[in-house]
Design a protein around this motif. Structure first.
Motif, PDB file in Angstrom:
ATOM      1  N   ARG A   1     -25.943  48.355  19.969  1.00 35.77           N
ATOM      2  CA  ARG A   1     -24.784  48.209  19.084  1.00 35.77           C
ATOM      3  C   ARG A   1     -25.186  47.513  17.772  1.00 35.77           C
ATOM      4  O   ARG A   1     -25.728  46.412  17.784  1.00 35.77           O
TER       5      ARG A   1
ATOM      6  N   LEU B   1     -22.285  45.834  30.715  1.00 32.36           N
ATOM      7  CA  LEU B   1     -21.635  45.366  29.482  1.00 32.36           C
ATOM      8  C   LEU B   1     -20.594  46.395  29.016  1.00 32.36           C
ATOM      9  O   LEU B   1     -19.474  46.038  28.628  1.00 32.36           O
TER      10      LEU B   1
ATOM     11  N   GLU C   1     -16.493  45.912  28.677  1.00 34.50           N
ATOM     12  CA  GLU C   1     -15.764  46.216  27.446  1.00 34.50           C
ATOM     13  C   GLU C   1     -14.675  47.268  27.703  1.00 34.50           C
ATOM     14  O   GLU C   1     -13.556  47.160  27.185  1.00 34.50           O
TER      15      GLU C   1
ATOM     16  N   ASN D   1     -18.660  51.493  16.630  1.00 32.48           N
ATOM     17  CA  ASN D   1     -19.573  50.821  17.529  1.00 32.48           C
ATOM     18  C   ASN D   1     -18.898  50.071  18.658  1.00 32.48           C
ATOM     19  O   ASN D   1     -19.416  49.052  19.109  1.00 32.48           O
ATOM     20  N   ASN D   2     -17.748  50.522  19.124  1.00 28.98           N
ATOM     21  CA  ASN D   2     -17.196  49.895  20.314  1.00 28.98           C
ATOM     22  C   ASN D   2     -16.702  50.994  21.249  1.00 28.98           C
ATOM     23  O   ASN D   2     -16.800  52.188  20.948  1.00 28.98           O
TER      24      ASN D   2
ATOM     25  N   ASP E   1      -6.087  44.422  22.577  1.00 29.81           N
ATOM     26  CA  ASP E   1      -5.583  43.072  22.808  1.00 29.81           C
ATOM     27  C   ASP E   1      -4.301  43.051  23.629  1.00 29.81           C
ATOM     28  O   ASP E   1      -3.871  41.992  24.084  1.00 29.81           O
TER      29      ASP E   1
ATOM     30  N   GLU F   1     -23.464  38.758  29.515  1.00 30.15           N
ATOM     31  CA  GLU F   1     -23.737  38.372  28.134  1.00 30.15           C
ATOM     32  C   GLU F   1     -25.172  37.855  27.999  1.00 30.15           C
ATOM     33  O   GLU F   1     -25.912  38.264  27.084  1.00 30.15           O
TER      34      GLU F   1
ATOM     35  N   ARG G   1     -28.064  39.884  25.808  1.00 32.98           N
ATOM     36  CA  ARG G   1     -28.700  39.265  24.632  1.00 32.98           C
ATOM     37  C   ARG G   1     -30.211  39.169  24.821  1.00 32.98           C
ATOM     38  O   ARG G   1     -30.990  39.402  23.886  1.00 32.98           O
TER      39      ARG G   1
ATOM     40  N   LEU H   1     -17.339  35.240  19.551  1.00 27.03           N
ATOM     41  CA  LEU H   1     -18.680  35.833  19.668  1.00 27.03           C
ATOM     42  C   LEU H   1     -18.998  36.257  21.094  1.00 27.03           C
ATOM     43  O   LEU H   1     -19.960  36.989  21.324  1.00 27.03           O
ATOM     44  N   ARG H   2     -18.204  35.815  22.063  1.00 25.03           N
ATOM     45  CA  ARG H   2     -18.460  36.160  23.459  1.00 25.03           C
ATOM     46  C   ARG H   2     -17.655  37.380  23.886  1.00 25.03           C
ATOM     47  O   ARG H   2     -17.696  37.775  25.047  1.00 25.03           O
ATOM     48  N   SER H   3     -16.898  37.957  22.959  1.00 26.95           N
ATOM     49  CA  SER H   3     -16.201  39.207  23.267  1.00 26.95           C
ATOM     50  C   SER H   3     -17.235  40.302  23.515  1.00 26.95           C
ATOM     51  O   SER H   3     -18.242  40.378  22.808  1.00 26.95           O
ATOM     52  N   PRO H   4     -17.003  41.164  24.508  1.00 23.28           N
ATOM     53  CA  PRO H   4     -17.986  42.232  24.758  1.00 23.28           C
ATOM     54  C   PRO H   4     -18.229  43.114  23.535  1.00 23.28           C
ATOM     55  O   PRO H   4     -19.340  43.615  23.351  1.00 23.28           O
ATOM     56  N   HIS H   5     -17.194  43.292  22.687  1.00 25.05           N
ATOM     57  CA  HIS H   5     -17.371  44.072  21.447  1.00 25.05           C
ATOM     58  C   HIS H   5     -18.512  43.550  20.593  1.00 25.05           C
ATOM     59  O   HIS H   5     -19.065  44.278  19.775  1.00 25.05           O
ATOM     60  N   LEU H   6     -18.741  42.232  20.664  1.00 24.67           N
ATOM     61  CA  LEU H   6     -19.648  41.583  19.709  1.00 24.67           C
ATOM     62  C   LEU H   6     -20.981  41.208  20.346  1.00 24.67           C
ATOM     63  O   LEU H   6     -21.727  40.388  19.823  1.00 24.67           O
ATOM     64  N   ILE H   7     -21.288  41.816  21.482  1.00 22.11           N
ATOM     65  CA  ILE H   7     -22.545  41.583  22.192  1.00 22.11           C
ATOM     66  C   ILE H   7     -23.317  42.892  22.259  1.00 22.11           C
ATOM     67  O   ILE H   7     -22.722  43.911  22.610  1.00 22.11           O
ATOM     68  N   PRO H   8     -24.631  42.936  21.999  1.00 19.43           N
ATOM     69  CA  PRO H   8     -25.447  41.861  21.445  1.00 19.43           C
ATOM     70  C   PRO H   8     -25.234  41.746  19.935  1.00 19.43           C
ATOM     71  O   PRO H   8     -24.339  42.412  19.396  1.00 19.43           O
ATOM     72  N   THR H   9     -26.076  40.964  19.257  1.00 19.28           N
ATOM     73  CA  THR H   9     -25.890  40.748  17.827  1.00 19.28           C
ATOM     74  C   THR H   9     -27.116  41.226  17.055  1.00 19.28           C
ATOM     75  O   THR H   9     -27.895  40.430  16.557  1.00 19.28           O
TER      76      THR H   9
ATOM     77  N   ASN I   1     -21.281  44.207  13.445  1.00 19.99           N
ATOM     78  CA  ASN I   1     -20.372  43.981  14.569  1.00 19.99           C
ATOM     79  C   ASN I   1     -18.945  43.720  14.090  1.00 19.99           C
ATOM     80  O   ASN I   1     -17.987  44.236  14.663  1.00 19.99           O
TER      81      ASN I   1
ATOM     82  N   ALA J   1     -17.157  46.987  15.135  1.00 20.87           N
ATOM     83  CA  ALA J   1     -16.848  46.766  16.548  1.00 20.87           C
ATOM     84  C   ALA J   1     -15.714  45.778  16.794  1.00 20.87           C
ATOM     85  O   ALA J   1     -14.992  45.910  17.778  1.00 20.87           O
ATOM     86  N   ALA J   2     -15.516  44.793  15.931  1.00 22.55           N
ATOM     87  CA  ALA J   2     -14.524  43.750  16.206  1.00 22.55           C
ATOM     88  C   ALA J   2     -13.107  44.306  16.211  1.00 22.55           C
ATOM     89  O   ALA J   2     -12.832  45.344  15.601  1.00 22.55           O
TER      90      ALA J   2
ATOM     91  N   ASP K   1      -8.284  41.711  19.135  1.00 20.99           N
ATOM     92  CA  ASP K   1      -8.416  40.923  20.355  1.00 20.99           C
ATOM     93  C   ASP K   1      -9.502  39.860  20.255  1.00 20.99           C
ATOM     94  O   ASP K   1      -9.593  38.985  21.113  1.00 20.99           O
ATOM     95  N   ASP K   2     -10.342  39.936  19.223  1.00 25.68           N
ATOM     96  CA  ASP K   2     -11.412  38.950  19.070  1.00 25.68           C
ATOM     97  C   ASP K   2     -10.977  37.738  18.256  1.00 25.68           C
ATOM     98  O   ASP K   2     -11.709  36.755  18.170  1.00 25.68           O
TER      99      ASP K   2
END
Lengths: 431, 431
Positions: free
Chosen positions: A74, A108, A112, A306-307, A392, A419, A423, B370-378, B384, B388-389, B392-393
């Protein structure tokens, strides 16, 4: 036997029937045993009662196309021409994907998707026994295929071998939640004789096929030059359509292509956001549905979206084609909702009734928060779900009668571990 | 003096600068007094310390076009041709909107926007003193205009009178959070002499103008027939562009229109989702930004969207134009992010620095999980956020240094009351 009684504030049974008031759903083992308006009239003895008076129940969303473990990629390459993106970013990283990576990347993706109300997804990737293990653990429903590429003898043979053993090991497993299909990647990565072999194998194993078809103009131009046929006509000529087929994308299809698909009952996975982001184009979905094709919606992989949020695809499908046609009545809310649920379920070969909340259907249910500001007021519940709801708003998700998300808390996935592992693996991929 | 120290896990200062690691932001009264990487080196004495190690701070999103209280009409009419929708659904309901309705409908909009990370919004509607009261109470920043229609003498005169008194009562009020502009609705509802009066009034009151321009093909065709000029050229000829102007939509604009806008520094509010849903078309945004125009993003009203989620507009702006151009490198993540923040702030006439997290800028900050699944990995934090966000984030929102959302809980709005009143009013509207 396990029985769950869901008491909710409203129910969207399907695109055809909306109950705008309290109702109940009885989940018995993995099917919907009963559904009704008002209070449940029977005895609650022995039932798990889930009271959600401020929630609307909808059929779980069905994601008809994707590559789950690509969550690990992602954001690794955006805003690039397709071939640069593939050759310079995606392929080098994919070459480093271990079985461990596929397992955690798929988990993961499941996390999501569950959090955003999806109950069933479709996957075409590698090391799929690890993806299947993740699906089994997550509790989701999935339609999985081991990606097959026939550009050289070695990969062609291993594609056949892996797919055959994957069908044997996982088809109809995980309590029936996993369907295995064959996954020839595309005509430009699978020569004609390989597609013929795949078709023959699908017949022998009695499983459907999923494949990418007509995603880009370049693909169509190349296919015309090589075979003097469009990718759709070419796939037909290789015998692929003698078996049940789910074709992803179909962005650049002609009226003749649509007629070939109709005559062969080829299903379509429409991935509007991926098609926009990769600059592939806009699929002629209204023409396909008017011709009677079954069209579902998909996110594609997280590297090209990207989601994995199906509410975005639902909304985009319901709005994008209006602007293309300059007609606001094209692809109305009910039709888009049906694509994201019932037609998606048909597209990925789930049993009849799937993707609805009818009695006897699979017990795959998503609950949305009626008190979310997105969903206030309620002039039309279905319109609110299609044009206003978002990830949400998702509070609870049930698949095959089991709670995977409860009051927004994941029930089956150790999200802190996922997570951490995602990572860790992503860092290794980018080195 | 109030001081808040935000300790976060990462910071997107602007589209040009991303800090992918811990940092801090000091909000002093209503501005960013300090921002840095790592630990805050100063004394914490007297500060409110907000520890959010797993959040990324971004500039609050700026919604550059909308009609806030239309939340009350959400879902009241979809999938209809524009004129049917307006005349059969919107206008009859709007005729019933009381001052009370405007107040509660605007508060509902504020709640929805705060929850989805927006810190400043733009509004053009009626009974705007009630909208302003709702904005003051919510704590948001807003750019408000009393909609002006000049189709008859009475409404023309009351438009001028209401706008003038609204400017006097609310411009730069609510601690400077409210900007008032004039709001002539559109060339097709404001005859040329009325537009000239509005332009003269804008000069006299020294306030900017916002107006709908070139939203549909029909509007352009009618304008050409009536005045032999495009709506843009027509607005220019009425003297509108001698003052600061924010033009909403600009879907059907020619190269000459774009040159007129550039020469007059006309700002643009791009509303991609509303333009799709109402089948208006797709604005040539890449041409406008290449010409150097300031383009922000907007949701439009909830009756034509149907939510006020700026993450959807951000994502759509970053993807839609790629497919139109068949070029995946068009409108990259950083540019889309800039449109949703810094350029949006410029578009709606906020002071320089607004829409960034630079020292000295307005203390309008949104935190994402940052721990939302949408935003993993970075692999890329900015990617992101853009691709992706989602709403809900969003966990925390600060406007002018004050927390409006804290760990997902609204701090300024009685949401139960808003829900009750909005449902009550919506029921009356549909009777």
């Amino acid at each position: 036997m396990s029985q769950t009684l869901l008491e909710v504030g409203a129910i969207v049974k399907s695109a055809r029937e909306v109950w705008d008031g309290p109702g109940y759903i009885v989940l018995q083992d993995d099917v919907i045993e009963d559904i009704g308006r008002g209070e449940y009239p029977g005895s609650r003895a022995g039932m798990t009662v889930v009271k959600r008076p401020h929630r609307v129940a909808i059929p779980g969303l069905v994601n008809t196309h994707g590559h789950a473990a690509m969550t690990l990629l992602r954001g690794a390459g955006d805003d690039l021409p397709l071939m640069t993106w593939l050759t310079e970013r995606v392929f080098p990283m994919e070459a480093k994907l271990t079985e461990d990576a596929i397992y955690w990347g798929t988990l993961l993706a499941c996390w999501e998707m569950i959090r955003s109300g999806t109950t069933c997804f479709t996957d075409m990737y590698m090391s799929m026994h690890k993806a299947a293990a993740a699906v089994e653990e997550s509790g989701m429903r999935a339609v999985l295929s081991w990606g097959m590429v026939g550009l050289d003898e070695t990969s062609a043979r291993s594609g056949i071998r892996n797919s055959e053993s994957f069908v044997g090991a996982w088809h109809r497993q995980a309590g029936g939640r996993i369907t295995v299909t064959l996954g020839p990647h595309a005509p430009y990565t699978c020569p004609p004789d390989y597609l013929q072999q795949v078709a023959e194998l699908a017949g022998r194993l009695a499983v459907p096929i999923q494949i990418h078809l007509s995603e880009t103009r370049t693909e169509v131009d190349d296919c015309l030059r090589l075979y003097n046929r469009t990718p759709i006509a070419h796939a037909a000529s290789c015998g692929l359509f003698e078996h049940p087929v789910l074709a992803a994308h179909c962005v650049h299809v002609t009226d003749e292509d649509i007629e070939i698909m109709r005559a062969n009952d080829v299903h379509v996975a429409h991935n509007p956001q991926s098609n926009l982001k990769l600059a592939s184009g806009i699929a002629p979905v209204p023409s396909m549905t008017q011709a009677g094709l079954i069209v579902g919606l998909g996110t594609d992989g997280a590297a090209s979206n990207n989601n994995l949020d199906m509410f975005e695809e639902l909304r985009l499908a319901a709005t994008l084609h209006k602007a293309v046609a300059f007609d606001a009545s094209i692809l109305p809310a009910a039709q888009a909702f049906q694509m994201a649920t019932e037609d998606g379920a048909k597209a990925v070969f789930l049993p009849a009734g799937s993707g609805t909340l009818e009695k006897g259907a699979a017990a795959d249910v998503t609950l949305l928060d009626l008190r979310s500001p997105h969903l206030i007021p309620t002039h039309s519940l279905l319109s609110n779900v299609v044009y206003a709801a978002g990830a949400d708003d998702v509070t609870d998700v049930f698949v095959a009668g089991r709670a995977l998300l409860s009051n927004r808390e994941p029930q089956t996935i150790d999200t802190e571990r996922v997570e951490y592992e995602a990572r860790r693996i992503a860092q290794a991929l980018s080195q």
